[in-house]
Design a protein around this motif. Structure first.
Motif, PDB file in Angstrom:
ATOM      1  N   ALA A 326      62.204  48.928  29.165  1.00 45.93           N
ATOM      2  CA  ALA A 326      61.382  49.810  30.007  1.00 45.93           C
ATOM      3  C   ALA A 326      62.039  50.020  31.364  1.00 45.93           C
ATOM      4  O   ALA A 326      62.038  51.138  31.908  1.00 45.93           O
ATOM      5  N   GLY A 327      62.641  48.962  31.910  1.00 44.68           N
ATOM      6  CA  GLY A 327      63.334  49.090  33.190  1.00 44.68           C
ATOM      7  C   GLY A 327      64.540  50.002  33.105  1.00 44.68           C
ATOM      8  O   GLY A 327      64.808  50.790  34.024  1.00 44.68           O
ATOM      9  N   ALA A 328      65.268  49.920  32.006  1.00 46.33           N
ATOM     10  CA  ALA A 328      66.438  50.783  31.826  1.00 46.33           C
ATOM     11  C   ALA A 328      66.027  52.244  31.717  1.00 46.33           C
ATOM     12  O   ALA A 328      66.641  53.128  32.330  1.00 46.33           O
ATOM     13  N   LEU A 329      64.981  52.519  30.940  1.00 48.91           N
ATOM     14  CA  LEU A 329      64.515  53.903  30.797  1.00 48.91           C
ATOM     15  C   LEU A 329      63.995  54.444  32.131  1.00 48.91           C
ATOM     16  O   LEU A 329      64.208  55.619  32.455  1.00 48.91           O
ATOM     17  N   PHE A 330      63.336  53.595  32.892  1.00 46.19           N
ATOM     18  CA  PHE A 330      62.865  54.018  34.223  1.00 46.19           C
ATOM     19  C   PHE A 330      64.043  54.380  35.116  1.00 46.19           C
ATOM     20  O   PHE A 330      64.054  55.428  35.772  1.00 46.19           O
ATOM     21  N   SER A 331      65.060  53.527  35.139  1.00 49.99           N
ATOM     22  CA  SER A 331      66.224  53.782  35.978  1.00 49.99           C
ATOM     23  C   SER A 331      66.937  55.072  35.560  1.00 49.99           C
ATOM     24  O   SER A 331      67.338  55.873  36.407  1.00 49.99           O
ATOM     25  N   LEU A 332      67.080  55.297  34.259  1.00 52.63           N
ATOM     26  CA  LEU A 332      67.766  56.499  33.769  1.00 52.63           C
ATOM     27  C   LEU A 332      66.939  57.753  34.014  1.00 52.63           C
ATOM     28  O   LEU A 332      67.483  58.842  34.222  1.00 52.63           O
TER      29      LEU A 332
END
Length: 541
Positions: A326-332
């Motif tokens: 979820a953190g990776a998708l938020f950052s991207l």
């Protein structure tokens, strides 16, 4: 005189029509291969969109083009991109341009063959290019068996030099000959060097020597080489050690995030995200999150095909894996160029489901991901179709992450589909009820609640009646007196809008006098300015 006026109007009309028929379409509407408006756009795992016929021609010719940004697309999986197709048709209507015509296979084939010649002049040939048959392969093996054995072992085994694109899975091996340079590893492919796609008479030994020179000419930092070697190791302990090292380096060294975001390291990292070992998978995604913190890495990561594997991790990973996914998708999703691609590749529903996760971090990052993704129209419409409105409103009523969920609802209220769904789901009464409560989660929740009502009030004839039923006026007056500056401003504008409509309904218009004086258009213009003068997207959070 009336006749002359009519004649002038016709001439003026045609002049505007001609001037509006020549606008240049946005680059994202054009197929990167054919260069024309996409008739049947599809999206590949990297998030890039192409016309379906262009991909079909490339597949038929066993060709993988090198795009202007230096990336190499993966045509193994394609998904219809209905969002951009609708956007293209809308743009054509708004600019009085003809809808995209179905592309001709022959014309696209000529373009692709031209690209083949530009990228690999040695492959120029008058005849069509076919897949390699087993007979041809066996014949080639018989001619040069020793060279075939040594080179095949090198290709299939781990490559620590310049094999940027080879898959680690034997199931991905292919004998498709593509028209790239014979000295360059092929995407998801291994091939014997004894079968040369070049018309030259150079031997297979010369091919190997040339490949070795090319590999040595690419320089890597000792730090990257060490990490890459461990990530490509078949030993799980080495993989864990390499990932932990990569995670530490990218967490503390900002400059390392850029230098380590190389194609070969990303390729190795992607293969480890789907590992069945929980520690490996967790550290791989955590490392990706660190790499994605640099703005210039965000588009590179999405185009390297990470979104589908992150979605799978968010669906089925452990609790810690889901947090990092979820953190990776938020950052991207922070990068505007990635928003449509992430939505098209299927991240919206899993993120919506993750809002109810037991982990606070997963809920937090999923909500912020959806907020940034819903800043574009295509993702708003998708969320409405997925039933997001009822889910989000139920979370607001229960108090689950209310402040962040309200941000998403503000974005959905900015589109016609979202506004209608929210009004149908009794959103006005729910939001007014929240404002009536003496204690909310925070002042930010109150501000976001007023902002959502403000977005709903724009361009909606139903809002006033629903607001009256919910007794919103007294609540908004209280916010206007005691709320924060932003909440006061929005509450004031909602009240002004409601008062303006009341005066509008009570006003008696002498229609005959208005028609005679020509004042009707001025009255309508004034009303439109009073009611719709503010931009629905002007809300500042």
């Amino acid at each position: 005189m009336g006749r002359n006026g009519k004649h002038k109007w016709i001439i003026s009309f045609h002049h505007r029509s001609n001037s509006s028929s020549s606008p240049k379409p946005p680059p994202e509407f054009l197929c990167p291969i054919s260069g024309s408006l996409m008739f049947d756009p599809v999206v590949i795992p990297s998030g890039q969109s192409f016309d379906r016929i262009s991909i079909q021609v490339c597949r038929d010719l066993s060709f993988t083009p090198a795009l202007p940004d230096g990336s190499t697309p993966d045509f193994s999986t394609i998904i219809p991109n209905l969002a951009i197709k609708t956007t293209i048709l809308t743009w054509c209507r708004d600019h009085h341009a003809p809808d995209p015509a179905p592309p001709d296979y022959t014309s696209v084939e000529k373009i692709v063959r031209s690209m083949i010649q530009d990228q690999s002049p040695s492959r120029i040939s008058s005849g069509p290019h076919f897949r390699v048959s087993e007979v041809e392969l066996l014949k080639a093996v018989a001619e040069n068996p020793p060279v075939l054995f040594s080179h095949a072992a090198t290709e299939i085994g781990p490559r620590l030099t310049n094999n940027l694109y080879c898959s680690t899975s034997s199931s991905d091996e292919s004998v498709i000959v593509t028209p790239g340079s014979p000295h360059r590893p092929l995407p998801l492919a291994t091939r014997p060097a004894c079968f040369s796609i070049s018309d030259s008479s150079s031997s297979s030994i010369e091919v190997i020597e040339s490949e070795t020179l090319n590999a040595n000419s690419q320089s890597y930092s000792p730090e990257e080489q060490e990490v890459f070697s461990k990530l490509k190791s078949s030993d799980i302990f080495d993989q864990e050690t390499g990932l932990i090292s990569l995670r530490k380096i990218t967490r503390t060294k900002e400059e390392a995030r850029i230098s380590l975001c190389s194609p070969r390291l990303l390729s190795a990292l992607r293969s480890l995200i789907i590992s069945r070992y929980s520690v490996v998978q967790t550290n791989a995604i955590a490392s990706l999150v660190n790499l994605s913190l640099e703005k210039q890495n965000k588009v590179v990561i999405v185009r390297s095909g990470f979104v589908p594997v992150l979605i799978d991790a968010l669906k089925a990973g452990s609790s810690e894996v889901q947090e990092h996914a979820a953190g990776a998708l938020f950052s991207l999703a922070l990068e505007d160029e990635n928003k449509m691609a992430i939505g098209v590749l299927g991240a919206l529903q899993p993120l919506l489901h993750a809002l109810r996760s037991d982990s606070e971090r997963t809920r937090h990052d999923s909500a912020l991901s959806l907020y940034h993704l819903s800043l574009i129209q295509s993702n708003r419409v998708k969320l409405v179709k997925f039933g997001a409105v009822s889910t989000l409103l139920s979370m607001v009523k229960s108090g689950d992450s209310a402040s962040r969920v309200l941000l998403i609802l503000c974005n959905l209220a900015a589109c016609m589909e979202g506004k209608s769904a929210m009004l149908d789901s009794n959103a006005v009464a729910i939001l007014v009820g929240m404002l009536r409560e003496s204690e909310l989660e925070s002042e930010a929740t109150r501000e976001n609640c007023v902002a959502a009502l403000f977005a709903l009030s724009h361009g909606s004839l139903r809002f006033k009646g629903l607001a009256k039923e919910a007794r919103a006026v007294e609540v908004l007056r209280e916010v206007e007196e005691k709320g924060s500056e932003r909440a006061k401003e929005k509450a004031k504008r909602i009240l002004q809008m409601m008062r303006g409509r009341e005066e509008e309904e009570d006003e008696e218009i002498d229609w005959e006098a208005a028609l005679e004086s020509g004042g009707l258009s001025r009255t309508r213009l004034r009303v439109g300015r009073d009611v719709f003068g503010a931009n629905a997207n002007s809300t500042n959070f």
